[in-house]
Scaffold this active site. Structure first.
Site, short mmCIF file in Angstrom:
data_model
loop_
_atom_site.label_atom_id
_atom_site.label_comp_id
_atom_site.label_asym_id
_atom_site.label_seq_id
_atom_site.Cartn_x
_atom_site.Cartn_y
_atom_site.Cartn_z
N PHE A 166 10.50 15.14 32.84
CA PHE A 166 8.99 14.70 32.36
C PHE A 166 8.10 14.92 33.49
O PHE A 166 7.21 14.28 33.69
CB PHE A 166 8.87 12.91 32.43
CG PHE A 166 10.22 12.54 31.21
CD1 PHE A 166 10.21 13.33 30.23
CD2 PHE A 166 10.73 11.33 31.31
CE1 PHE A 166 11.41 12.78 29.19
CE2 PHE A 166 11.69 10.87 30.41
CZ PHE A 166 11.84 11.47 29.25
N ARG A 220 -2.48 5.74 40.52
CA ARG A 220 -2.54 4.96 39.26
C ARG A 220 -3.89 4.65 38.64
O ARG A 220 -4.16 4.46 37.74
CB ARG A 220 -1.64 3.64 39.46
CG ARG A 220 -0.21 4.07 39.63
CD ARG A 220 0.72 2.94 39.98
NE ARG A 220 2.15 3.21 39.57
CZ ARG A 220 3.06 2.55 40.31
NH1 ARG A 220 2.71 1.61 41.38
NH2 ARG A 220 4.25 2.99 40.34
N THR A 254 10.50 12.08 39.07
CA THR A 254 11.40 11.50 37.97
C THR A 254 12.70 12.23 37.81
O THR A 254 12.57 13.43 37.51
CB THR A 254 10.81 11.10 36.72
OG1 THR A 254 9.50 10.53 37.04
CG2 THR A 254 11.48 10.66 35.66
N GLU A 255 13.77 11.68 37.58
CA GLU A 255 14.98 12.51 37.20
C GLU A 255 15.52 11.72 35.75
O GLU A 255 15.35 10.45 35.60
CB GLU A 255 16.00 12.33 38.27
CG GLU A 255 15.39 13.01 39.50
CD GLU A 255 16.66 12.91 40.70
OE1 GLU A 255 17.83 12.40 40.53
OE2 GLU A 255 16.09 13.25 41.78
N PRO A 256 16.56 12.28 35.40
CA PRO A 256 17.39 11.83 33.92
C PRO A 256 17.74 10.42 34.41
O PRO A 256 17.67 9.42 33.52
CB PRO A 256 18.31 12.60 33.81
CG PRO A 256 17.80 14.01 34.42
CD PRO A 256 17.08 13.66 35.52
N ALA A 285 16.58 8.65 37.17
CA ALA A 285 16.00 7.67 38.03
C ALA A 285 14.56 7.95 37.54
O ALA A 285 13.73 8.79 38.08
CB ALA A 285 15.84 8.80 39.70
N ALA A 332 6.85 15.85 41.54
CA ALA A 332 8.44 16.08 40.81
C ALA A 332 9.35 14.84 41.29
O ALA A 332 9.91 15.02 42.57
CB ALA A 332 9.11 17.33 41.10
N GLU A 358 3.41 7.14 35.30
CA GLU A 358 2.88 6.31 36.58
C GLU A 358 3.33 5.14 36.68
O GLU A 358 2.81 4.16 37.39
CB GLU A 358 1.41 6.78 36.88
CG GLU A 358 1.29 8.31 36.92
CD GLU A 358 0.17 8.60 38.33
OE1 GLU A 358 -0.09 7.76 39.09
OE2 GLU A 358 -0.30 9.67 37.99
N GLY A 359 4.77 4.88 36.12
CA GLY A 359 5.32 3.43 36.31
C GLY A 359 5.07 3.04 34.87
O GLY A 359 3.85 2.73 34.73
#
Ligand code: CAA
Length: 378
Positions: free
Chosen positions: A145, A232, A115-117, A119, A113, A359-360
């Site tokens: 996500f 990745r 990712t943020e809205p 970030a 966990a 993953e980027g």
């Protein structure tokens, strides 16, 4: 032998479920059970925790073979390794012994966990806060996500313990789904990988013990980056498998369908397209396998080197761009049939798209590659 075994399993047990998983969008617990039985959920996790003890290349081959028939199912293996990786990289012996056996043996799912809205690509912009109180932290914030969000019992949550320190103020914590204050928000409706659950996770004054923190305070961002360096290639393998699966069904279709009195594979213009698809796939495969070897040789404990970071990002970039190109061409080569749901290539094209994003994003991969090459400034 390992590839053949996974291929047979994928052909016999996963492929017949792929279309249904996509249509219903329901998370395939039966596939989790199947992978648990065959030891695929923790295939590249250490044997001492009940994992398969295999190397990264082997897990990439497993993911590739499953993705050839079903990208959602392949993501189950990749996501399980993603959730475990921060613990493998930064956990103490006690933390590893506490959390890893359930994950490695597939008794629970795991999640990462980050990712943020606000970030996403800017992962350092994490706003979720962890405030220290004695020997505990109170975590408040939200994540979006999150693959396996709401299904994963164990998750690694990244939160800022010192906002004024930027990326150096982020810390990593192991949080379990059943802890008071953890709730599941929106479940996303997606273009592809539709059977995978992607959720928002909310943390409202979640109290965790100091012993749930991975590494030191402020180590979180580097733990996240080193995790992604090691995971990745798994997403690259998923993309590669999608591309190979699309090529395989396309070659078969071209050999069967007739127009203007001959099968489609007798048209030179179409032969050229297929030759390009094959070449792009093989070039991507060679880069991925090389990347897997380089990343593996760095081990779990060592710090990522520029070479590890660069190869991991190059493999993810190239395999996912290949998957998008190859699946788009596959739809084209199927003509009108490519655009309808009775044939798998439209699903493969939708599934391929996410591999250029998660993953980027591939824009982030290019940034990472440049920063980690000679003359790139690191
Ligand atoms: N290994 C170790 N340390 C690293 C590192 C690496 N690979 N990359 C960076 N660092 C260190 C830097 O050396 C620097 O250290 P110091 O503070 O000591 O100087 C620190 O981390 C900050 O680095 P940057 O200045 O490079 O950080 P940045 O803010 O410019 O961000 C970024 C870099 C590459 C853009 C990063 O934010 C990033 O990777 N973003 C993408 C996030 C991402 O991939 N999210 C995926 C979510 S998971 C997912 O998608 C899974 C799924 O659903 C299946």
């Amino acid at each position: 032998m390992f590839r053949d075994t996974v291929r047979r399993l994928a052909e016999e047990k996963v492929k017949p479920r792929a279309q249904e998983i996509d249509e219903t969008g329901e998370f395939p617990w039966d596939i989790v059970e199947l992978f648990r039985e065959y030891g695929l959920l923790g295939v590249a996790m250490p044997e001492e925790y009940g994992g398969g003890g295999a190397d990264l290349l082997t897990s990439c081959i497993a993911i590739e073979e499953v993705a050839r028939v079903c990208a959602t199912s392949a993501l189950i293996i990749a996501a399980q390794h993603l959730g475990a990786m921060p613990i493998l990289i930064a956990g103490s012996a006690e933390q590893k012994a506490r959390y890893l056996p359930d994950i490695a043996q597939g008794r629970c799912l795991s999640a990462f966990a980050l990712t943020e809205p606000d970030a996403g690509s800017d992962a350092g912009g994490t706003r979720t806060r962890a405030i220290k109180e004695g020997h505990q932290y109170r975590i408040t914030g939200s994540k979006v996500f999150i693959t396996n969000g709401g299904l994963a019992k164990t998750m690694v949550v990244f939160a800022s313990t010192n906002p004024s320190a930027g990326t150096r103020g982020i810390s990593a914590f192991v949080v379990t789904l059943d802890q008071p204050g953890v709730s599941v928000g929106r479940i996303e409706k997606k273009m592809g990988i539709r059977g995978s659950q992607t959720a928002q996770l909310l943390f409202d004054d979640v109290v965790v013990d100091e012993s749930a923190r991975l590494g030191a305070e402020g180590d979180g961002f580097k733990i996240a980056m080193r995790t992604l360096d090691r995971t990745r290639p798994g997403i690259a393998a998923q993309a590669l498998g999608i591309a190979q699966g699309a090529l395989d069904v396309t070659v078969q279709h071209l050999a069967e369908r007739r127009q203007f009195g001959q099968t489609l594979n007798q048209f030179e213009g179409l032969q050229f397209m297929v030759a390009d698809m094959q070449t792009q796939i093989e070039a991507s495969r060679q880069l991925l396998y090389r990347a897997a070897e380089i990343v593996e040789s760095a081990g779990f404990d060592s710090k990522s080197s520029a070479e590890v970071t660069r190869f991991s990002a190059m493999a993810k970039l190239m395999c996912s761009d290949t998957a998008m190109k190859v699946t788009t061409d596959a739809v084209q080569l199927f003509g009108g049939y490519g655009y309808i749901r009775d044939y798998p290539v439209e699903r493969m094209m939708r599934d391929a798209k996410i591999t250029q994003i998660y993953e980027g994003t591939n824009q982030v991969q290019r940034l990472v590659i440049f920063r980690n090459m000679d003359g790139g400034g690191q």
